[in-house]
Design an enzyme around this catalytic site. Structure first.
Site, PDB file in Angstrom:
ATOM      1  N   GLU A  31       0.769  -1.357  -0.042  1.00 44.98           N
ATOM      2  CA  GLU A  31      -0.163   0.112  -0.142  1.00 44.98           C
ATOM      3  C   GLU A  31       0.901   1.266   0.118  1.00 44.98           C
ATOM      4  OE1 GLU A  31      -2.575   0.538   3.451  1.00 44.98           O
ATOM      5  OE2 GLU A  31      -3.501   2.064   2.380  1.00 44.98           O
ATOM      6  N   ARG A 258       6.245 -12.939   8.843  1.00 45.72           N
ATOM      7  CA  ARG A 258       6.622 -11.840   8.650  1.00 45.72           C
ATOM      8  C   ARG A 258       7.900 -11.457   9.473  1.00 45.72           C
ATOM      9  NH1 ARG A 258       2.930  -7.788   8.569  1.00 45.72           N
ATOM     10  NH2 ARG A 258       4.145  -6.165   9.369  1.00 45.72           N
ATOM     11  N   LYS A 268       4.335   1.015   9.030  1.00 45.18           N
ATOM     12  CA  LYS A 268       4.456   2.318   8.516  1.00 45.18           C
ATOM     13  C   LYS A 268       3.844   3.311   9.377  1.00 45.18           C
ATOM     14  CE  LYS A 268       3.076   0.180   4.797  1.00 45.18           C
ATOM     15  NZ  LYS A 268       2.637  -0.073   3.501  1.00 45.18           N
TER      16      LYS A 268
HETATM   17  P1  ATP Z   1       3.248  -2.040   7.943  1.00 40.07           P
HETATM   18  O1  ATP Z   1       2.258  -2.897   8.815  1.00 40.07           O
HETATM   19  O2  ATP Z   1       4.508  -2.081   8.201  1.00 40.07           O
HETATM   20  O3  ATP Z   1       2.366  -0.855   7.558  1.00 40.07           O
HETATM   21  P2  ATP Z   1       1.887  -3.558   5.702  1.00 40.07           P
HETATM   22  O4  ATP Z   1       1.815  -5.034   5.937  1.00 40.07           O
HETATM   23  O5  ATP Z   1       0.731  -2.735   6.026  1.00 40.07           O
HETATM   24  O6  ATP Z   1       3.254  -3.248   6.537  1.00 40.07           O
HETATM   25  P3  ATP Z   1       1.929  -3.374   2.929  1.00 40.07           P
HETATM   26  O7  ATP Z   1       2.260  -2.474   2.029  1.00 40.07           O
HETATM   27  O8  ATP Z   1       0.451  -3.817   2.953  1.00 40.07           O
HETATM   28  O9  ATP Z   1       2.449  -3.135   4.526  1.00 40.07           O
HETATM   29  O10 ATP Z   1       2.657  -4.684   2.605  1.00 40.07           O
HETATM   30  C1  ATP Z   1       3.102  -5.229   1.371  1.00 40.07           C
HETATM   31  C2  ATP Z   1       3.638  -6.417   1.326  1.00 40.07           C
HETATM   32  O11 ATP Z   1       4.911  -6.389   2.119  1.00 40.07           O
HETATM   33  C3  ATP Z   1       2.510  -7.505   2.032  1.00 40.07           C
HETATM   34  O12 ATP Z   1       2.756  -8.572   1.083  1.00 40.07           O
HETATM   35  C4  ATP Z   1       3.152  -7.775   3.300  1.00 40.07           C
HETATM   36  O13 ATP Z   1       2.603  -8.934   3.713  1.00 40.07           O
HETATM   37  C5  ATP Z   1       4.652  -7.695   3.150  1.00 40.07           C
HETATM   38  N1  ATP Z   1       5.257  -7.119   4.422  1.00 40.07           N
HETATM   39  C6  ATP Z   1       4.849  -6.122   5.250  1.00 40.07           C
HETATM   40  N2  ATP Z   1       5.508  -5.995   6.429  1.00 40.07           N
HETATM   41  C7  ATP Z   1       6.377  -7.013   6.280  1.00 40.07           C
HETATM   42  C8  ATP Z   1       7.404  -7.882   7.303  1.00 40.07           C
HETATM   43  N3  ATP Z   1       7.467  -7.353   8.438  1.00 40.07           N
HETATM   44  N4  ATP Z   1       7.983  -9.187   6.772  1.00 40.07           N
HETATM   45  C9  ATP Z   1       7.626  -9.564   5.622  1.00 40.07           C
HETATM   46  N5  ATP Z   1       6.635  -9.021   4.863  1.00 40.07           N
HETATM   47  C10 ATP Z   1       6.236  -7.952   5.108  1.00 40.07           C
HETATM   48 MG    MG Z   2      -1.033  -2.388   5.802  1.00 43.08          MG
END
Ligand code: ATP
Ligand code: MG
Length: 750
Positions: A31, A258, A268
């Site tokens: 996102e 993760r 984020k």
């Molecule tokens: P955050 O919680 O840090 O904002 P998010 O999961 O909301 O992260 P997205 O932008 O939705 O972030 O994630 C993009 C991709 O990266 C998704 O497939 C998510 O599963 C993966 N991702 C995000 N954080 C991690 C992590 N800590 N380890 C592995 N993969 C991750």
């Molecule tokens: Mg997210």
């Protein structure tokens, strides 16, 4: 590709073999609401890595369904990160928003099938109707609206005729489903907001659960790989695609753990808080765990890729030690970058028996890897050395310059202190020394014994530089928020002195400042007139030292012992150690750091061997041996326990009888008394609690005590899951099985 196949690659291979798909298509679907962090790097490596290993393709897709938080600058940052890591998304970047019309049509189709309805109850009622893990939910009265009415209302929603929150579109699935996500999930909500791409075209936006699976399908994705917290969403993913009767081959979702790193926040939202509150200088502040931050700090892409490779892909969440990431960058730079002399805290030295000037020819790569390259270091009778490298009242084991102990100037001569000059406050301001003309490095016939070599620069030729020394952004191992920030995460040294070749020859942007660490010319602020360097990482893990309560002398001795191997370089392994190391890392799957420690220490490696003969659990055994056992060996001469007992302890962790946290406690006792671990666990009642009937009441109690957090969670702050899990673990003194607690809490809070 990694040596052994991970579970995702096994699935992909199986699917190719069975002919389920002709081509592997994955996607990385961030996102665009913040800069990508090191967790995203893991996801990027997995998705792009798998696509490239199997000659498929990975799409870069912006998951832009939440108009209020997204922005083009984040799209650019995401593209930069993927590119910098060396991956290629092909011609187009995809956007979920491009599929809004198609996704809308699919919604209409569901309504026409009687599989979706417009609901108009308020949020609170909706929550009430959802039920609990133990109680079925209740369907809203609006679920019985006719198809015509639903179509009409949905169209009006789209046309912006209602206010935010007035209606939602829900799937009609099952209000008593065991998986609470299936209790008529939301598909669309009304949101009057400006979207950075579709602008004001839409008043309704699809929810993740609806948009994601359809976007995957539209793009022809085969393997939709996401993190574990989406495990329960998989049923909706399948429901949507199956109910719509979308033709095979269709995508399937697979989850991995993760990445979490200690001393690091990886959300984020929390990172945005740091940027907005000016706690850091921006998303690319070198202390940030963002890819832009690591890049500006001086990390190489190789080090990040190596790290992602080392941590592997697992199905259970775990915490990685930040020291492992630091190890990866050190390991990468160790043989690559030139070594130079710099003085960060200068103390003036005048050589009383030297006149004129000369240039000393010194290699840039003075270690065992044969790499050509030398520079001339100006030498004169006025030098600066590191203030720390002189001590008038040295503690035992101090190997550098003292009033009676000579020292070698790195690449140069040996000097002996003759006079210490102080200011009115007693602070040392200058040393008068003599040099020994016949002691030149490489041609030393002086016969003088020194215990170490120190860095120096010639006063006249040295160049002033700003050096930014970074420490961990958070002081706490499991940081929650701003209160855990490390107040000393940045020290700016304005008047460091560096040898001129660093600026004039520009042989590299990264350097090892000998005995100080690895440094990078700041890509934004560096100019030749005002050189600015970022500290990338120290030569060794300085935190291990900081947190130990050893007397200063011992630390000093240890530090010096290492310095003696000529200034901070790791000695290379002998062939026996190398064989062990290769076996540990290639066959037993240990990471390089653990393998390195074990292979180099004969006592530890033989202890490990014994442990392995008792129990085939190479990774867990190794971990406890390089930490707990190693510490015990250092501190006491005789161990009260043997490898067999350690194997028993590890087996209890493996069998989930105790958690690894409790194992540490058991270990402490074992080290003191020599008692068997099973006995200790039994006597102290430390057996891990996995029984839901014991854990559930505790969860209830905690939810009752924290109604605010419960409602925040239900409003979408899913990060509070950790809070609840933490509380349960705390109230059971760490005895509750974290995996079970995680699952139960997640179910309860739904
Ligand atoms: P955050 O919680 O840090 O904002 P998010 O999961 O909301 O992260 P997205 O932008 O939705 O972030 O994630 C993009 C991709 O990266 C998704 O497939 C998510 O599963 C993966 N991702 C995000 N954080 C991690 C992590 N800590 N380890 C592995 N993969 C991750
Ligand atoms: Mg997210």
């Amino acid at each position: 590709m990694s040596e052994s196949k991970d579970f995702l690659r096994s699935i992909v291979e199986e699917d190719l073999k069975s002919g389920k798909y002709e081509e592997v298509i994955t996607r990385f679907p961030p996102e665009p609401n913040g800069f990508p962090h090191i967790g995203h790097a893991k996801s990027i490596c997995i998705n792009f890595g798998i696509a490239s290993d199997y000659k498929g393709h990975c799409n870069l897709r912006m998951d832009d369904t939440n108009p209020t938080k997204e922005d083009t600058k984040y799209v650019e940052a995401l593209k930069d990160a993927v590119q910098w890591l060396g991956f290629n998304w092909g011609e187009n970047v995809y956007f979920t928003s491009d599929y809004f019309p198609k996704i809308y049509d699919y919604a209409i189709q569901l309504i026409k099938m009687g599989k979706a309805y417009v609901d108009s109850i308020d949020e609170e009622q909706m929550r009430e109707f959802r039920g609990t893990v133990t109680e079925a939910g209740k369907r809203s009265e609006y679920a019985s609206r006719s198809i015509e009415e639903n179509l009409e209302l949905f169209e009006k929603m789209k046309n912006g005729e209602f206010k935010d929150g007035e209606h939602v579109l829900r799937a009609k699935i099952d209000m008593s489903a065991a998986n609470m996500k299936l209790r008529d999930p939301l598909l669309y909500r009304i949101r009057h907001a400006h979207h950075f791409r579709t602008e004001d075209e839409w008043s309704i936006y699809p929810m993740y659960d609806f948009a994601h699976c359809l976007s995957d399908y539209i793009e022809g994705v085969s393997h939709s790989i996401c993190t574990l917290e989406f495990e329960n969403n998989r049923d909706i993913y399948d429901w949507v695609l199956d109910t719509l009767g979308l033709e095979a081959p269709r995508p399937y979702q697979h989850e991995f753990a993760r990445l979490g790193i200690n001393y690091t926040v990886m959300s984020k939202r929390k990172l945005l808080e740091l940027v907005d509150g000016n706690y850091v200088s921006g998303w690319d502040d070198p202390r940030m765990p963002t890819i832009a931050g690591y890049k500006r700090r001086g990390y190489t892409k190789e080090s990040i890729l190596n790290f992602c490779d080392q941590i592997g892909i697992a199905k259970a969440n775990s915490m990685v030690d930040v020291a492992q990431l630091e190890f990866c960058i050190r390991d990468d730079l160790n043989t690559k970058v030139p070594r130079v002399l710099t003085v960060l805290d200068p103390l003036k030295v005048t050589i009383v028996n030297y006149e004129g000037t000369e240039e000393i020819d010194a290699p840039y790569y003075p270690h065992d890897v044969p790499k050509e390259g030398t520079r001339e270091i100006p030498f004169s009778n006025e030098l600066y050395i590191e203030r720390d490298d002189f001590n008038e009242n040295p503690p035992k084991g101090y190997f550098r310059l003292t009033p009676t102990q000579p020292v070698r100037l790195r690449h140069g001569f040996i000097i002996t202190c003759k006079e210490v000059i102080k200011d009115e406050n007693g602070k040392v301001v200058e040393l008068k020394v003599e040099y020994h003309p016949d002691s030149k490095s490489g041609n030393d016939t002086s016969g003088i014994k020194v215990k170490s070599a120190i860095q120096w620069v010639s006063a006249k030729e040295a160049i002033k530089a700003e050096v930014r020394v970074y420490d961990r952004l958070y002081a706490s191992e499991a940081p929650e928020g701003l209160e855990d920030l490390n107040p000393n995460s940045l020290t700016i040294i304005k008047d460091a002195l560096i040898e001129p070749a660093i600026v004039t020859e520009k042989i590299d942007e990264r350097f090892q400042f000998e005995r100080q660490g690895y440094f990078y010319a700041d890509p934004v602020d560096y100019t030749d007139e005002k050189p600015v360097f970022n500290k990338i990482v120290g030569l060794k893990d300085s935190w291990a030292k900081k947190t130990s309560d050893k007397p200063v002398e011992k630390v000093e001795q240890k530090k010096q012992a290492k310095n003696e191997q000529i200034v901070g370089t790791e000695v290379s392994m002998n062939s026996e150690q190398q064989i062990l190391f290769d076996k540990y890392t290639n066959e037993l799957g240990l990471n390089a750091e653990v393998g390195n420690i074990l292979a180099r220490d004969e006592k530890l490696s033989s202890f490990y061997k014994e442990g392995l003969s008792e129990l085939n659990s190479p990774i867990n055994l190794a971990n406890i041996i390089v930490t707990e056992v190693a510490r015990e060996l250092k501190e006491s001469n005789e161990l009260k326990f043997d490898a067999k007992q350690i194997a028993q302890l590890v087996k209890m962790i493996d069998d989930e009888i105790i958690s690894s946290k409790i194992a540490k406690q058991v270990f402490e006792d074992m080290a003191k008394t020599g008692e068997n671990p099973a006995q200790i666990v039994e006597n102290k009642g430390l057996i891990q609690i996995s029984d839901p009937s014991i854990i559930l009441p505790i969860i209830d109690e905690i939810m009752e005590k924290n109604p605010d957090n419960v409602s925040k969670f239900k409003e979408g702050n899913t990060k509070l899951l950790g809070f609840f899990v933490g509380q349960v673990l705390k109230s059971t003194q760490g005895k509750a099985n974290p995996k079970v607690v995680n699952q139960l809490v997640a179910q309860k809070l739904k």
